[in-house]
Design a protein around this motif. Structure first.
Motif, PDB file in Angstrom:
ATOM      1  N   ASN A 109       0.789  -1.229   0.000  1.00  0.00           N
ATOM      2  CA  ASN A 109       0.000   0.000   0.000  1.00  0.00           C
ATOM      3  C   ASN A 109       0.831   1.293   0.000  1.00  0.00           C
ATOM      4  O   ASN A 109       0.384   2.324   0.472  1.00  0.00           O
ATOM      5  N   PHE A 110       2.043   1.237  -0.513  1.00  0.00           N
ATOM      6  CA  PHE A 110       2.823   2.464  -0.696  1.00  0.00           C
ATOM      7  C   PHE A 110       2.356   3.163  -1.965  1.00  0.00           C
ATOM      8  O   PHE A 110       2.484   4.365  -2.110  1.00  0.00           O
ATOM      9  N   LEU A 111       1.824   2.372  -2.874  1.00  0.00           N
ATOM     10  CA  LEU A 111       1.394   2.860  -4.173  1.00  0.00           C
ATOM     11  C   LEU A 111      -0.067   2.483  -4.356  1.00  0.00           C
ATOM     12  O   LEU A 111      -0.418   1.310  -4.276  1.00  0.00           O
ATOM     13  N   ASN A 112      -0.913   3.497  -4.555  1.00  0.00           N
ATOM     14  CA  ASN A 112      -2.337   3.250  -4.731  1.00  0.00           C
ATOM     15  C   ASN A 112      -2.855   4.305  -5.706  1.00  0.00           C
ATOM     16  O   ASN A 112      -2.910   5.486  -5.383  1.00  0.00           O
ATOM     17  N   GLU A 113      -3.222   3.858  -6.895  1.00  0.00           N
ATOM     18  CA  GLU A 113      -3.623   4.765  -7.967  1.00  0.00           C
ATOM     19  C   GLU A 113      -4.852   5.601  -7.597  1.00  0.00           C
ATOM     20  O   GLU A 113      -4.899   6.799  -7.854  1.00  0.00           O
TER      21      GLU A 113
END
Length: 157
Positions: free
Chosen positions: A55-59
């Motif tokens: 969850n460091f990257l979530n569009e």
């Protein structure tokens, strides 16, 4: 020739975790950062999957934060926001979720405020030219043309 800094996959993961934790990032930005770090495609895919899973990257979260920030700080209209998100390769679903972050009343009030500020700045005696200058300014900032002209017609007869 200068020696190029190389990273192990774990070092790159840690560096990118910090990069993503500092500020919301889109996939395109993170991928570009990894290319800058001279990572091989297999490592890039591995790190991207790791960042998404943890969850460091979530569009969708990025799209919502982007829309809130640019609308509040730069007062961009929906067309500009949509264009900028598409440029960052954000999915239609995430773009729609991001645009829902804008309250319709705030949207209308912001447009009215921008028109009032711009009317005070544009020193043009000809009413049509003044209207065109204000409209051009607002359209550049991504406001919908039908809204711009509807509001301008109430301010400038």
């Amino acid at each position: 020739m200068e020696a190029r800094k190389t990273y192990t996959v774990d070092e790159a993961k840690r560096k990118l975790e910090h990069y993503c934790a500092y500020q919301e990032r889109c996939h395109k930005e993170v991928r570009a950062k990894l290319y800058e770090m001279h990572m091989i495609p297999e490592a890039i895919d591995l790190i991207m999957v790791h960042l998404i899973q943890h969850n460091f990257l979530n569009e969708e979260r990025f799209a919502k934060a982007f829309v809130r920030g640019k609308f509040r700080m730069k007062q961009w209209g929906k067309n500009r926001l949509l264009r900028e998100l598409k440029f960052r390769d954000i999915s239609k679903f995430s773009i729609d979720a991001g645009l829902k972050e804008i309250d319709e009343d705030d949207y209308e009030k912001t447009l009215e405020t921008l028109i009032e500020k711009r009317m005070a700045l544009v020193k043009e005696p000809n009413g049509y030219k003044k209207k065109k200058k204000i409209a051009d300014y607002l359209l550049y900032r991504g406001w919908e043309s039908y809204l711009v002209f509807e509001k301008l017609n109430t301010y400038l007869k």
